[in-house]
Design a protein around this motif. Structure first.
Motif, PDB file in Angstrom:
ATOM      1  N   GLY A 103       0.854  -0.976   0.162  1.00 29.67           N
ATOM      2  CA  GLY A 103      -0.606   0.147   0.125  1.00 29.67           C
ATOM      3  C   GLY A 103       0.798   1.275  -0.012  1.00 29.67           C
ATOM      4  O   GLY A 103       0.847   2.741  -0.393  1.00 29.67           O
ATOM      5  N   THR A 104       2.088   0.834   0.668  1.00 35.21           N
ATOM      6  CA  THR A 104       2.357   2.157   0.493  1.00 35.21           C
ATOM      7  C   THR A 104       3.341   2.450  -0.748  1.00 35.21           C
ATOM      8  O   THR A 104       3.459   3.822  -0.893  1.00 35.21           O
ATOM      9  CB  THR A 104       3.849   2.828   1.624  1.00 35.21           C
ATOM     10  OG1 THR A 104       3.051   1.817   3.253  1.00 35.21           O
ATOM     11  CG2 THR A 104       5.029   3.614   2.305  1.00 35.21           C
ATOM     12  N   LEU A 106       2.353   1.536  -3.325  1.00 37.01           N
ATOM     13  CA  LEU A 106       1.120   2.325  -5.347  1.00 37.01           C
ATOM     14  C   LEU A 106       1.271   3.981  -3.960  1.00 37.01           C
ATOM     15  O   LEU A 106       1.221   3.923  -5.155  1.00 37.01           O
ATOM     16  CB  LEU A 106       0.441   0.914  -4.432  1.00 37.01           C
ATOM     17  CG  LEU A 106       0.319  -0.248  -4.960  1.00 37.01           C
ATOM     18  CD1 LEU A 106      -1.171  -0.854  -4.813  1.00 37.01           C
ATOM     19  CD2 LEU A 106       0.301  -0.307  -6.491  1.00 37.01           C
ATOM     20  N   GLY A 107       0.964   3.871  -2.626  1.00 36.58           N
ATOM     21  CA  GLY A 107       0.550   5.081  -2.908  1.00 36.58           C
ATOM     22  C   GLY A 107       1.900   5.944  -3.233  1.00 36.58           C
ATOM     23  O   GLY A 107       1.690   7.370  -3.622  1.00 36.58           O
ATOM     24  N   VAL A 108       2.966   5.566  -2.642  1.00 40.38           N
ATOM     25  CA  VAL A 108       3.928   6.894  -3.739  1.00 40.38           C
ATOM     26  C   VAL A 108       4.063   6.759  -4.507  1.00 40.38           C
ATOM     27  O   VAL A 108       4.554   7.970  -5.393  1.00 40.38           O
ATOM     28  CB  VAL A 108       5.532   6.014  -2.373  1.00 40.38           C
ATOM     29  CG1 VAL A 108       6.471   7.080  -3.913  1.00 40.38           C
ATOM     30  CG2 VAL A 108       5.587   6.480  -1.326  1.00 40.38           C
ATOM     31  N   ARG A 109       4.060   5.771  -6.068  1.00 39.36           N
ATOM     32  CA  ARG A 109       3.799   5.378  -6.955  1.00 39.36           C
ATOM     33  C   ARG A 109       2.870   6.013  -7.825  1.00 39.36           C
ATOM     34  O   ARG A 109       2.960   7.728  -8.327  1.00 39.36           O
ATOM     35  CB  ARG A 109       3.769   4.103  -7.424  1.00 39.36           C
ATOM     36  CG  ARG A 109       4.573   4.504  -8.933  1.00 39.36           C
ATOM     37  CD  ARG A 109       3.702   2.682  -9.852  1.00 39.36           C
ATOM     38  NE  ARG A 109       2.865   2.402  -9.321  1.00 39.36           N
ATOM     39  CZ  ARG A 109       2.014   1.307 -10.089  1.00 39.36           C
ATOM     40  NH1 ARG A 109       2.918   0.022 -10.103  1.00 39.36           N
ATOM     41  NH2 ARG A 109       0.837   0.991  -9.770  1.00 39.36           N
ATOM     42  N   ARG A 110       1.519   6.438  -7.040  1.00 41.29           N
ATOM     43  CA  ARG A 110       0.584   7.480  -7.365  1.00 41.29           C
ATOM     44  C   ARG A 110       1.251   9.168  -7.406  1.00 41.29           C
ATOM     45  O   ARG A 110       1.285   9.841  -8.196  1.00 41.29           O
ATOM     46  CB  ARG A 110       0.034   7.160  -6.381  1.00 41.29           C
ATOM     47  CG  ARG A 110      -1.284   6.870  -7.204  1.00 41.29           C
ATOM     48  CD  ARG A 110      -2.847   6.329  -6.521  1.00 41.29           C
ATOM     49  NE  ARG A 110      -3.367   4.817  -6.690  1.00 41.29           N
ATOM     50  CZ  ARG A 110      -3.547   4.140  -5.479  1.00 41.29           C
ATOM     51  NH1 ARG A 110      -3.783   4.378  -4.729  1.00 41.29           N
ATOM     52  NH2 ARG A 110      -3.717   3.232  -6.024  1.00 41.29           N
ATOM     53  N   LEU A 111       2.091   9.574  -6.341  1.00 44.10           N
ATOM     54  CA  LEU A 111       2.881  10.538  -6.128  1.00 44.10           C
ATOM     55  C   LEU A 111       3.550  10.899  -6.832  1.00 44.10           C
ATOM     56  O   LEU A 111       3.423  12.320  -7.217  1.00 44.10           O
ATOM     57  CB  LEU A 111       3.054  10.972  -4.398  1.00 44.10           C
ATOM     58  CG  LEU A 111       1.578  10.534  -3.592  1.00 44.10           C
ATOM     59  CD1 LEU A 111       2.592  10.494  -2.491  1.00 44.10           C
ATOM     60  CD2 LEU A 111       0.545  12.058  -3.611  1.00 44.10           C
ATOM     61  N   THR A 114       1.800  11.690 -10.322  1.00 46.61           N
ATOM     62  CA  THR A 114       1.292  13.198 -10.378  1.00 46.61           C
ATOM     63  C   THR A 114       1.952  14.421 -10.045  1.00 46.61           C
ATOM     64  O   THR A 114       1.835  15.108 -11.073  1.00 46.61           O
ATOM     65  CB  THR A 114       0.027  12.972  -9.764  1.00 46.61           C
ATOM     66  OG1 THR A 114       0.548  13.135  -7.786  1.00 46.61           O
ATOM     67  CG2 THR A 114      -1.200  11.445  -9.546  1.00 46.61           C
TER      68      THR A 114
END
Length: 117
Positions: A103-104, A106-111, A114
């Motif tokens: 989850g971490t 994926l969250g960092v990848r999304r940030l 963008t």
């Protein structure tokens, strides 16, 4: 070598004293590690003086697991009584840690995606 060991142990001691005296929920050695990382960030030349001793310590890191192994053998009675509960806790905490890590990531990848677009 003595200076390196005294610096490492001093950082751990300061972290332990801070954690216990301030009642922090963070283990003292973790605070000591943060202190050491901060010192290395502030004075990068310190890393060069620590490197020879730390390399020797890391080469013999497996010796640090001997006390843990002795502790397991010393508590075989407890382990034999509560093996199922320990197994459930170990498996569930491992799975939970893996889920949080993914989850971490994926969250960092999304940030980062963008920000780069």
């Amino acid at each position: 070598m003595l200076l390196t060991l005294s610096l490492l142990l001093s950082c751990q001691l300061i972290g332990e004293v801070a954690a216990r005296s301030l009642g922090l929920p963070i283990p003292g050695p973790v605070l000591g590690l943060v202190l050491l990382a901060t010192a290395l960030r502030v004075a990068p030349s310190l890393a060069d003086s620590l490197r020879p001793t730390v390399t020797v310590i890391l080469a013999h890191l497996s010796l640090m697991f001997v006390p843990a192994g002795v502790g397991v053998i010393g508590n075989l009675g407890i382990l034999s009584e509560d093996w199922l509960a320990l197994l459930v806790v170990l498996v569930s905490s491992t799975v939970l840690a893996m889920v949080v890590a993914v989850g971490t990531f994926l969250g960092v990848r999304r940030l980062t995606e963008t920000r780069s677009t």
